[in-house]
Design an enzyme around this catalytic site. Structure first.
Site, short mmCIF file in Angstrom:
data_model
loop_
_atom_site.label_atom_id
_atom_site.label_comp_id
_atom_site.label_asym_id
_atom_site.label_seq_id
_atom_site.Cartn_x
_atom_site.Cartn_y
_atom_site.Cartn_z
N CYS A 40 0.84 -1.21 0.00
CA CYS A 40 0.00 0.00 0.00
C CYS A 40 0.87 1.25 0.00
CB CYS A 40 -0.91 -0.03 1.23
SG CYS A 40 -1.84 1.47 1.53
N HIS A 41 0.28 2.38 -0.40
CA HIS A 41 1.02 3.65 -0.44
C HIS A 41 1.58 4.05 0.91
CE1 HIS A 41 -1.04 4.08 -4.27
NE2 HIS A 41 -0.02 4.82 -4.57
N THR A 42 0.86 3.71 1.96
CA THR A 42 1.32 4.14 3.28
C THR A 42 2.65 3.46 3.65
OG1 THR A 42 -1.01 4.28 3.81
CG2 THR A 42 0.52 4.52 5.64
N HIS A 62 0.89 -3.62 6.23
CA HIS A 62 -0.31 -3.54 7.06
C HIS A 62 -1.55 -4.06 6.35
CE1 HIS A 62 -0.31 0.05 4.60
NE2 HIS A 62 -1.62 0.13 4.77
N GLU A 63 -1.38 -4.60 5.12
CA GLU A 63 -2.57 -5.07 4.39
C GLU A 63 -2.56 -6.59 4.38
OE1 GLU A 63 -3.98 -2.02 1.09
OE2 GLU A 63 -3.65 -3.96 0.16
N CYS A 92 -11.85 -2.18 19.84
CA CYS A 92 -11.83 -2.81 21.16
C CYS A 92 -13.25 -3.15 21.62
CB CYS A 92 -11.13 -1.91 22.19
SG CYS A 92 -12.13 -0.53 22.79
N CYS A 95 -14.35 1.22 24.17
CA CYS A 95 -14.03 2.64 24.38
C CYS A 95 -15.20 3.52 23.93
CB CYS A 95 -12.74 3.02 23.65
SG CYS A 95 -12.91 3.15 21.86
N CYS A 98 -15.74 3.29 20.21
CA CYS A 98 -16.28 2.00 19.74
C CYS A 98 -17.77 1.88 20.06
CB CYS A 98 -15.52 0.84 20.36
SG CYS A 98 -13.97 0.46 19.49
N CYS A 106 -11.16 3.81 17.13
CA CYS A 106 -10.98 3.21 18.46
C CYS A 106 -9.82 3.88 19.19
CB CYS A 106 -10.70 1.71 18.29
SG CYS A 106 -10.32 0.86 19.83
N ARG A 110 -4.15 3.47 20.55
CA ARG A 110 -3.61 4.44 19.60
C ARG A 110 -2.20 4.89 19.93
NH1 ARG A 110 -7.31 6.44 16.09
NH2 ARG A 110 -6.38 8.33 15.32
N CYS A 169 -7.10 -2.69 4.08
CA CYS A 169 -6.86 -1.24 3.98
C CYS A 169 -7.64 -0.63 2.82
CB CYS A 169 -5.36 -0.96 3.87
SG CYS A 169 -5.00 0.82 3.75
N ARG A 362 -2.87 -3.21 -7.34
CA ARG A 362 -2.24 -3.74 -6.13
C ARG A 362 -1.29 -4.90 -6.45
NH1 ARG A 362 -2.92 -0.03 -3.17
NH2 ARG A 362 -3.75 -0.08 -1.06
N1 NAD Z 1 -8.37 7.44 4.57
C1 NAD Z 1 -7.77 6.26 4.70
O1 NAD Z 1 -7.96 5.53 5.67
C2 NAD Z 1 -6.86 5.81 3.62
C3 NAD Z 1 -6.51 4.45 3.48
C4 NAD Z 1 -5.73 4.05 2.40
C5 NAD Z 1 -5.26 5.00 1.51
N2 NAD Z 1 -5.59 6.31 1.67
C6 NAD Z 1 -5.17 7.36 0.74
O2 NAD Z 1 -6.07 7.38 -0.35
C7 NAD Z 1 -5.43 7.89 -1.48
C8 NAD Z 1 -5.62 6.94 -2.66
O3 NAD Z 1 -4.99 5.71 -2.40
P1 NAD Z 1 -4.81 4.66 -3.59
O4 NAD Z 1 -4.16 3.47 -3.03
O5 NAD Z 1 -6.10 4.49 -4.30
O6 NAD Z 1 -3.80 5.49 -4.51
P2 NAD Z 1 -3.44 5.43 -6.06
O7 NAD Z 1 -2.22 6.25 -6.26
O8 NAD Z 1 -3.43 4.01 -6.54
O9 NAD Z 1 -4.65 6.15 -6.77
C9 NAD Z 1 -4.74 7.53 -6.90
C10 NAD Z 1 -5.37 7.81 -8.25
O10 NAD Z 1 -5.59 9.21 -8.36
C11 NAD Z 1 -5.42 9.55 -9.71
N3 NAD Z 1 -5.21 10.98 -9.86
C12 NAD Z 1 -4.08 11.69 -9.68
N4 NAD Z 1 -4.29 12.98 -9.98
C13 NAD Z 1 -5.58 13.10 -10.36
C14 NAD Z 1 -6.38 14.18 -10.79
N5 NAD Z 1 -5.90 15.40 -10.91
N6 NAD Z 1 -7.68 13.92 -11.08
C15 NAD Z 1 -8.18 12.68 -10.97
N7 NAD Z 1 -7.46 11.61 -10.58
C16 NAD Z 1 -6.17 11.82 -10.28
C17 NAD Z 1 -4.24 8.71 -10.16
O11 NAD Z 1 -4.21 8.58 -11.57
C18 NAD Z 1 -4.51 7.40 -9.45
O12 NAD Z 1 -5.21 6.49 -10.25
C19 NAD Z 1 -3.97 8.09 -1.08
O13 NAD Z 1 -3.80 9.44 -0.71
C20 NAD Z 1 -3.82 7.19 0.11
O14 NAD Z 1 -2.79 7.61 0.96
C21 NAD Z 1 -6.38 6.72 2.69
ZN ZN Z 2 -2.85 1.08 3.47
ZN ZN Z 3 -12.31 1.04 21.02
#
Ligand code: NAD
Ligand code: ZN
Ligand code: ZN
Length: 367
Positions: A40-42, A62-63, A92, A95, A98, A106, A110, A169, A362
């Site tokens: 994942c990106h994170t 983490h995935e 949990c 809390c 939760c 949760c 943390r 994730c 992925r």
């Molecule tokens: N909130 C959460 O809990 C959580 C969990 C996982 C990931 N994320 C975040 O979510 C986001 C997306 O994650 P992902 O794995 O899908 O990433 P990813 O990079 O696979 O997908 C992002 C997409 O956005 C597109 N994009 C870029 N610029 C753009 C624009 N101007 N207009 C339209 N589309 C555009 C890209 O082409 C790409 O397909 C990331 O910022 C990631 O960190 C958040």
């Molecule tokens: Zn993730």
């Molecule tokens: Zn909790």
């Protein structure tokens, strides 16, 4: 026990796959044998050093999905052989958060988790005397990991592990953004910015909620085709003109629900601007860069648009991840197209390269 794991030694350097020591699970903890884990990106965000809260050495990942191998004292809800999904966002069940249906954040562990420790403030991963920290409470780029019971969701063993791990994730985040955070209503019009794992999950979530029209915006034509497969009805090329195109498609009003899944603050702004006046709800799922802010004209809010953020799609992991996995098994969610590469643990850095090259949605590590 001795296990192989991918260790972040130094920010900006490739992960080093090596043998480390893993201690037995203590009270409230579970030993999990990993079978599949998404990249994942994170993970990359932390490995690169861009994440200000990152720490090293740590085992990333983490995935994860795997099988319960052994349980520590006081573990009541899991037994050896159970199939589980790892939860960086635990539940949990006790809390104040939760107990409240409005949030999945949760509070139980943390503080220690953010520092790379298990709830008792120690690590189970070592190299001799030197501790190696846990990442997001998971550390699933490893053959085995030890995690708190409250951070494992028990899922149907009939579901393939390589599908199940994506629910740890990105996929749950997108699905949940539509199902929980926005609670999209049947017959509505939705617009999803970004067609990565999270955005495609949001498209699928909007479809499951009965949205009539689902517009997906991305820069990549290949990804937009995947969005069509998940239920998008209209595809738009990302960029300057995207908001105007959405307004045009919606009689000048904008979409009832918009979703941002890019992590780009300029796109977050577009997602707000593309939400309908009077009741449009913009759900932000992307993680912006350090110090970046969202620039929105307040008049858009006065005239009825709202903005919500969503962490892990508002999914209460232990309760809801198993339900999402059941929906996938029932054929409601098409998980297969999200898996583009299967890698061995030793190829984890290749997973990062593929992600940087936007090659596929992925990469999944198989153990
Ligand atoms: N909130 C959460 O809990 C959580 C969990 C996982 C990931 N994320 C975040 O979510 C986001 C997306 O994650 P992902 O794995 O899908 O990433 P990813 O990079 O696979 O997908 C992002 C997409 O956005 C597109 N994009 C870029 N610029 C753009 C624009 N101007 N207009 C339209 N589309 C555009 C890209 O082409 C790409 O397909 C990331 O910022 C990631 O960190 C958040
Ligand atoms: Zn993730
Ligand atoms: Zn909790």
């Amino acid at each position: 026990m001795r296990i192989r794991a991918a260790v972040l030694e130094q920010f900006g350097q490739p992960l080093a796959v090596q043998e480390v020591d893993l201690d037995e699970p203590r009270a409230g903890e579970v030993l999990v044998r990993l079978v599949a884990c998404g990249v994942c990106h994170t993970d990359l965000y932390t490995a690169s050093g861009a994440d200000p809260s990152g720490y090293a050495p740590a085992v990333l990942g983490h995935e994860g999905a795997g099988v319960v191998e052994r349980v520590g004292a006081d573990v009541t809800s899991l037994t050896p052989g159970d199939h589980v999904v790892t939860l960086f966002s635990p539940q949990c069940g006790e809390c104040v958060h939760c107990l409240d249906p409005r949030t999945n954040l949760c509070l139980a562990i943390r503080e220690q988790q953010n520092k790379g420790f298990l709830p008792d403030g120690t690590t189970r991963i070592r190299r001799g005397e030197d501790e190696v920290r846990h990442f997001m409470g998971c550390s699933t780029f490893a053959e085995y990991t030890v995690m708190p019971e409250i951070a494992l969701a028990k899922v149907n063993p009939e579901a393939p592990f390589e599908h199940v791990c994506l629910f740890a994730c990105g996929l749950s985040t997108g699905l949940g953004a539509a199902i929980n955070t926005a609670a999209v209503t049947a017959g509505s019009t939705c617009a999803v910015f970004g067609a990565g794992m999270v955005g495609l999950g949001a498209v699928a979530g909007c479809r499951l909620q009965g949205a009539e029209r689902i517009v997906c915006v991305d820069l990549s034509p290949e990804r937009l085709e995947l969005a069509r497969g998940q239920g998008a009805t209209d595809l738009i090329a990302g960029g300057e003109g995207a908001v105007a195109e959405i307004l045009e498609l919606t009689g000048g009003f904008g979409a009832d629900y918009t979703f941002e899944a890019t992590g780009n603050v300029a796109v977050m702004r577009q997602a707000v601007e593309a939400a309908r006046m009077a009741w449009g709800l913009c759900t932000v799922a992307g993680v912006a860069g350090r110090g970046e802010t969202l620039d929105v004209v307040p008049r858009l809010l006065i005239t009825g648009r709202r903005i919500a953020g969503s962490s892990f799609g508002g999914v209460k992991g232990r309760d809801q991840v198993p339900v999402l996995v059941e929906r996938a098994l029932a054929g409601e969610i098409d998980v297969g197209p999200f898996i583009s590469h299967r890698l061995a643990l030793d190829e984890v850095n290749r997973g990062f390269e593929l992600m940087e090259a936007q090659d596929g949605i992925r990469s999944v590590i198989e153990f």
